[in-house]
Design a protein around this motif. Sequence first.
Motif, PDB file in Angstrom:
ATOM      1  N   VAL A   1       0.857  -1.182   0.000  1.00 17.21           N
ATOM      2  CA  VAL A   1       0.000   0.000   0.000  1.00 17.21           C
ATOM      3  C   VAL A   1       0.890   1.227   0.000  1.00 17.21           C
ATOM      4  O   VAL A   1       1.850   1.292   0.769  1.00 17.21           O
ATOM      5  N   PRO A   2       0.636   2.248  -0.855  1.00 16.03           N
ATOM      6  CA  PRO A   2       1.446   3.476  -0.821  1.00 16.03           C
ATOM      7  C   PRO A   2       1.162   4.258   0.460  1.00 16.03           C
ATOM      8  O   PRO A   2       0.241   5.046   0.540  1.00 16.03           O
ATOM      9  N   VAL A   3       1.950   4.033   1.491  1.00 14.44           N
ATOM     10  CA  VAL A   3       1.695   4.634   2.799  1.00 14.44           C
ATOM     11  C   VAL A   3       2.363   5.985   2.946  1.00 14.44           C
ATOM     12  O   VAL A   3       2.481   6.498   4.037  1.00 14.44           O
ATOM     13  N   GLY A   4       2.806   6.576   1.890  1.00 16.21           N
ATOM     14  CA  GLY A   4       3.391   7.918   1.967  1.00 16.21           C
ATOM     15  C   GLY A   4       4.758   7.940   1.349  1.00 16.21           C
ATOM     16  O   GLY A   4       5.002   8.680   0.434  1.00 16.21           O
ATOM     17  N   CYS A   5       5.661   7.133   1.861  1.00 14.71           N
ATOM     18  CA  CYS A   5       7.015   7.081   1.327  1.00 14.71           C
ATOM     19  C   CYS A   5       7.773   6.003   2.053  1.00 14.71           C
ATOM     20  O   CYS A   5       7.288   5.439   3.036  1.00 14.71           O
ATOM     21  N   LEU A   6       8.947   5.663   1.566  1.00 12.07           N
ATOM     22  CA  LEU A   6       9.780   4.660   2.214  1.00 12.07           C
ATOM     23  C   LEU A   6      10.044   5.038   3.662  1.00 12.07           C
ATOM     24  O   LEU A   6       9.921   4.220   4.561  1.00 12.07           O
ATOM     25  N   PHE A   7      10.386   6.307   3.902  1.00 14.66           N
ATOM     26  CA  PHE A   7      10.682   6.736   5.265  1.00 14.66           C
ATOM     27  C   PHE A   7       9.470   6.554   6.156  1.00 14.66           C
ATOM     28  O   PHE A   7       9.562   6.028   7.257  1.00 14.66           O
ATOM     29  N   LYS A   8       8.291   6.973   5.703  1.00 14.92           N
ATOM     30  CA  LYS A   8       7.093   6.868   6.525  1.00 14.92           C
ATOM     31  C   LYS A   8       6.742   5.416   6.768  1.00 14.92           C
ATOM     32  O   LYS A   8       6.359   5.026   7.876  1.00 14.92           O
TER      33      LYS A   8
ATOM     34  N   ILE B   1      14.620   9.956  -1.129  1.00 20.52           N
ATOM     35  CA  ILE B   1      13.911   8.682  -1.200  1.00 20.52           C
ATOM     36  C   ILE B   1      13.879   8.163  -2.643  1.00 20.52           C
ATOM     37  O   ILE B   1      13.253   8.774  -3.518  1.00 20.52           O
ATOM     38  N   PRO B   2      14.529   7.033  -2.926  1.00 18.96           N
ATOM     39  CA  PRO B   2      14.422   6.448  -4.267  1.00 18.96           C
ATOM     40  C   PRO B   2      13.000   5.953  -4.508  1.00 18.96           C
ATOM     41  O   PRO B   2      12.337   5.436  -3.600  1.00 18.96           O
ATOM     42  N   GLU B   3      12.528   6.103  -5.743  1.00 18.91           N
ATOM     43  CA  GLU B   3      11.190   5.656  -6.111  1.00 18.91           C
ATOM     44  C   GLU B   3      11.270   4.695  -7.296  1.00 18.91           C
ATOM     45  O   GLU B   3      11.010   5.067  -8.445  1.00 18.91           O
ATOM     46  N   PRO B   4      11.649   3.441  -7.056  1.00 14.95           N
ATOM     47  CA  PRO B   4      11.781   2.493  -8.171  1.00 14.95           C
ATOM     48  C   PRO B   4      10.461   2.210  -8.867  1.00 14.95           C
ATOM     49  O   PRO B   4      10.448   1.734  -9.999  1.00 14.95           O
TER      50      PRO B   4
ATOM     51  N   HIS C   1      20.162   3.710  -3.642  1.00 12.52           N
ATOM     52  CA  HIS C   1      19.506   2.402  -3.559  1.00 12.52           C
ATOM     53  C   HIS C   1      20.229   1.514  -2.545  1.00 12.52           C
ATOM     54  O   HIS C   1      19.577   0.757  -1.818  1.00 12.52           O
ATOM     55  N   ARG C   2      21.531   1.588  -2.508  1.00 12.33           N
ATOM     56  CA  ARG C   2      22.273   0.776  -1.534  1.00 12.33           C
ATOM     57  C   ARG C   2      21.953   1.213  -0.105  1.00 12.33           C
ATOM     58  O   ARG C   2      21.801   0.377   0.787  1.00 12.33           O
ATOM     59  N   ILE C   3      21.860   2.509   0.113  1.00 11.34           N
ATOM     60  CA  ILE C   3      21.522   3.015   1.444  1.00 11.34           C
ATOM     61  C   ILE C   3      20.121   2.545   1.848  1.00 11.34           C
ATOM     62  O   ILE C   3      19.894   2.068   2.971  1.00 11.34           O
TER      63      ILE C   3
ATOM     64  N   ALA D   1      26.672  -4.125  -4.814  1.00 12.27           N
ATOM     65  CA  ALA D   1      26.143  -5.095  -5.776  1.00 12.27           C
ATOM     66  C   ALA D   1      25.713  -4.379  -7.045  1.00 12.27           C
ATOM     67  O   ALA D   1      25.688  -3.149  -7.116  1.00 12.27           O
ATOM     68  N   ALA D   2      25.385  -5.165  -8.067  1.00  9.11           N
ATOM     69  CA  ALA D   2      24.947  -4.590  -9.331  1.00  9.11           C
ATOM     70  C   ALA D   2      23.568  -3.960  -9.216  1.00  9.11           C
ATOM     71  O   ALA D   2      23.228  -3.028  -9.944  1.00  9.11           O
ATOM     72  N   GLY D   3      22.754  -4.463  -8.295  1.00  5.59           N
ATOM     73  CA  GLY D   3      21.415  -3.921  -8.092  1.00  5.59           C
ATOM     74  C   GLY D   3      20.942  -4.229  -6.693  1.00  5.59           C
ATOM     75  O   GLY D   3      21.476  -5.115  -6.002  1.00  5.59           O
ATOM     76  N   TYR D   4      19.919  -3.501  -6.253  1.00  3.02           N
ATOM     77  CA  TYR D   4      19.413  -3.655  -4.888  1.00  3.02           C
ATOM     78  C   TYR D   4      17.894  -3.695  -4.916  1.00  3.02           C
ATOM     79  O   TYR D   4      17.253  -3.091  -5.778  1.00  3.02           O
ATOM     80  N   GLU D   5      17.326  -4.415  -3.953  1.00  4.51           N
ATOM     81  CA  GLU D   5      15.876  -4.466  -3.821  1.00  4.51           C
ATOM     82  C   GLU D   5      15.439  -3.309  -2.928  1.00  4.51           C
ATOM     83  O   GLU D   5      15.751  -3.276  -1.736  1.00  4.51           O
ATOM     84  N   VAL D   6      14.728  -2.369  -3.503  1.00  2.00           N
ATOM     85  CA  VAL D   6      14.300  -1.175  -2.784  1.00  2.00           C
ATOM     86  C   VAL D   6      12.780  -1.146  -2.738  1.00  2.00           C
ATOM     87  O   VAL D   6      12.125  -1.338  -3.769  1.00  2.00           O
TER      88      VAL D   6
END
Length: 450
Positions: free
Chosen positions: A30-37, A99-102, A136-138, A322-327
């Motif tokens: 659910v889009p709860v606002g943002c990753l931080f929230k 905040i990254p937004e993939p 993305h790594r962070i 890494a080459a990519g990260y799960e965000v």
Amino acid sequence: MSISYSQDQVMRPDQLCGDSCVEPSTGIYVPVGCLFKCMQDCLKQIGGEVEKYYLPGKDSWHNFDVVGEAYREAQVTAALGRRPRLDEEIEEVFEAFLIPEPDNPHDANAVSVRVNGHVVGYLDRDAAQVYRPILHRIAASGMVATTTARIWAVVRESWEDNQRARFFANVRIYLPEPHQILPLNNQSQANAAVLPWGSALQVTGEDKHFNHLFNYLPENSEGLVILTMHKLVQTLKNGAEKYLVEVRLDGERVGQLTSATSNHYLPTIAHAADGGKELGIWAKIKGSGLASELVIQGARATELSDDWLNTMPTFPRLIPEAAGYEVPPAFIEEPPTRRDQRATLPATAPPSAPTTNPSGSSPVNITSKPFKGHVVVTEKDRRYSPITHRSAGVAIIIIAVIVGAMLGAIPLIGPVLFIGCLVLGIMGNIRSRKIAAVLEKERSIPDLRL
């Protein structure tokens, strides 16, 4: 409370608090606002807080222009806490999250800038692509990239809208160059209390340890490492003892500080030792295949706050490169309005920071300067009509000629000063004409007229 992760673990919101971030009927986020929230809401259930990754450097220098803030009146106003009165200028500095937004439907590389939980703008498209792997790594490490933002806002009558009151805003953040955000040494610094960023001081004797330092030199010849500082006792010929500071990189000696410089850090080394920790410090490493140098950047004993002395925070643990990260998804779909038609399109505003090839093969210089041949038009520029800007350009030329003629009477250097004034006048005129052209272009495109 902080949450630690094993190096092979990738944080997802539902791993922290079960299904609290998942829609029960569909099983999707659910889009709860943002990753931080989302992280904050989840961690509050177990009594914790989101761990922040503070970007190293002097965060009082807001060097990077955010894009899209001009079309987010509601969000900027909410972040400020109030709307400016007519002709009142508000300028305040806030803590800001990158905040990254993939899951952003317009650009998977998008990075939003959020203040007090509100999206106040984005990194431009080119910068977002360059900073993507770092941010993305962070985020994948369970942290949020944290910096500071300076928000300027004003409400003034606009010549574009029949003298109606209109909201103008500008958001600038502190954003170091990509190679000056994460340390090059990945060895755990769990027991090192890392000093806040401070003034630069040279390390001595690093030339004797070039073989070890060479292993850390990046492709662009400059980067950051975290050193540890240790008390070094030297016995002089007369039997007296001299106390210096030895610096180590991943446990191996790489140099020392002078006697005068050591005195700034010896009290803090002793304080950290009393707390069962080593003292860590940021350092810039620079060099080539022939030589290298280290410059430490850490607060001195007299500059430390009581809060730091009481907590002595350690460096947060990052997952391996890494080459990519799960965000986790973080995009917020905002209801479009006539004034907010471009609010969720971070890449449509003109870029405000030059970048180079994001492959990392050459240094990336992120500043607030425009690309060559382009001009950045701010909301302050939009307060005046194109005719006003063209008139200003002519006035600049006239003033430059008058001042240059006066300075030209000075013996010897007069001609040089005259030419300098003339060049500055021409540059100012060109910029004013470019701004006028951009404003006329905006008015000619219906989607850009507010």
